[in-house]
Design a protein around this motif. Structure first.
Motif, PDB file in Angstrom:
ATOM      1  N   LEU A 157       0.852  -1.192   0.080  1.00 56.03           N
ATOM      2  CA  LEU A 157      -0.051  -0.046   0.249  1.00 56.03           C
ATOM      3  C   LEU A 157       0.817   1.215  -0.197  1.00 56.03           C
ATOM      4  CD1 LEU A 157      -2.798   1.043  -0.003  1.00 56.03           C
ATOM      5  CD2 LEU A 157      -2.663   1.083   2.653  1.00 56.03           C
ATOM      6  N   LEU A 158       1.852   1.203   0.811  1.00 59.15           N
ATOM      7  CA  LEU A 158       2.680   2.428   0.930  1.00 59.15           C
ATOM      8  C   LEU A 158       4.029   2.019   1.108  1.00 59.15           C
ATOM      9  CD1 LEU A 158       0.771   4.483   3.739  1.00 59.15           C
ATOM     10  CD2 LEU A 158       0.796   4.907   1.393  1.00 59.15           C
ATOM     11  N   PRO A 159       4.926   2.363   0.249  1.00 65.27           N
ATOM     12  CA  PRO A 159       6.164   1.790   0.231  1.00 65.27           C
ATOM     13  C   PRO A 159       7.152   2.027   1.429  1.00 65.27           C
ATOM     14  CG  PRO A 159       5.808   2.944  -1.842  1.00 65.27           C
ATOM     15  CD  PRO A 159       4.525   3.308  -1.241  1.00 65.27           C
ATOM     16  N   GLU A 160       6.692   3.122   2.025  1.00 65.51           N
ATOM     17  CA  GLU A 160       7.517   3.678   3.466  1.00 65.51           C
ATOM     18  C   GLU A 160       7.029   2.766   4.404  1.00 65.51           C
ATOM     19  OE1 GLU A 160       4.532   6.966   2.586  1.00 65.51           O
ATOM     20  OE2 GLU A 160       5.884   5.844   1.394  1.00 65.51           O
ATOM     21  N   VAL A 161       5.898   2.116   4.400  1.00 72.76           N
ATOM     22  CA  VAL A 161       5.430   1.313   5.494  1.00 72.76           C
ATOM     23  C   VAL A 161       5.526   0.110   5.163  1.00 72.76           C
ATOM     24  CG1 VAL A 161       3.450   0.915   7.050  1.00 72.76           C
ATOM     25  CG2 VAL A 161       3.572   3.213   5.960  1.00 72.76           C
ATOM     26  N   GLN A 221      -0.093  -3.943   3.653  1.00 71.36           N
ATOM     27  CA  GLN A 221      -0.549  -4.603   2.210  1.00 71.36           C
ATOM     28  C   GLN A 221      -2.208  -4.530   2.168  1.00 71.36           C
ATOM     29  OE1 GLN A 221       2.159  -7.748   0.524  1.00 71.36           O
ATOM     30  NE2 GLN A 221       1.306  -8.925   2.242  1.00 71.36           N
ATOM     31  N   TYR A 258      -1.859  -5.653   8.153  1.00 72.73           N
ATOM     32  CA  TYR A 258      -0.775  -5.205   8.684  1.00 72.73           C
ATOM     33  C   TYR A 258       0.000  -6.216   9.560  1.00 72.73           C
ATOM     34  CZ  TYR A 258       2.865  -2.457  10.874  1.00 72.73           C
ATOM     35  OH  TYR A 258       4.001  -1.977  11.511  1.00 72.73           O
TER      36      TYR A 258
END
Length: 210
Positions: A107-111, A115, A172
């Motif tokens: 979902l967010l590359p930095e997190v 997914q 998550y």
């Protein structure tokens, strides 16, 4: 120097350089990385599909159905998992087994380990039917508007049910803990005792991972 001696020296140099080359490939592109000679991470050697785990077992609490959930990533780079649900139905007074195939996306590359996923599957189970109806009886010697009522039901049997499911979810994996938390929206289509219907269900999922 004779030819056999040259060959022997050459083979010795190759054997000495091989471990160094392998170690360099492990740490390439990672500044400051230390080499331990062991696999990196607890999932080394397993195919977790980028989710941070391979298999999760836990509970699903939904608006229509709750029960056991098991998710397993099948391996490879496709990030696909198969999920099985064994749930009870609140309103239908029954249970069903659901099998879903789910494709996961970051979902967010930095997190890390966050997914979303989408998929579909089938379910099979049994529901208990209650055919309630009410009969009014007029009281003797009273006005025609004075009634008392008795409620009956037709049967209390289990009837088979099957159908198709879709799922859209968010999950998550908690760092440093073998747990995932997630939510999903799962519409499903039922065929039950000669009738059919489309229903909407949403749920919270918590799984222990390994």
């Amino acid at each position: 120097m004779k030819k056999p001696a040259l060959i022997l020296v050459f083979l010795s140099l190759l054997l000495a350089a091989a471990p160094v080359s392998a170690q360099t490939q492990k740490t390439a592109g990672k500044p400051g990385a230390k080499s331990t000679g062991k696999g990196s991470g607890k999932n080394s050697g397993k195919s977790s599909g980028g989710a941070g785990y391979q298999t999760g077992i836990g509970l699903r609490g939904g608006g229509y159905a709750s029960g056991l959930t098991v998710k397993h990533f099948m391996g490879g780079k496709n990030n696909v998992a198969i999920e099985g649900l064994l749930t009870t139905e609140y309103y239908a007074k029954g249970a069903r087994l659901t099998v879903l195939l789910e494709k996961h996306f970051p979902l967010l590359p930095e997190v890390k380990n966050l997914q979303w996923y989408v998929g579909g599957g089938m379910h099979l189970g049994a529901y208990r039917r209650y055919n309630y109806y009410t009969v009014g009886y007029r009281l003797r010697g009273k006005k025609h508007k004075d009634y008392y009522y008795v409620q009956y039901y037709g049967d209390d049997k289990l009837y088979p049910v099957f159908g198709a499911d879709l799922v859209l979810g968010l999950e998550y994996k908690i760092d440093d803990l073998p747990l995932t938390v997630g939510v999903d929206y799962k519409p499903y289509f039922d065929i039950y005792d000669g009738a059919s219907g489309l229903y909407n269900d949403a749920a919270l999922n918590v799984r222990f991972t390994f």
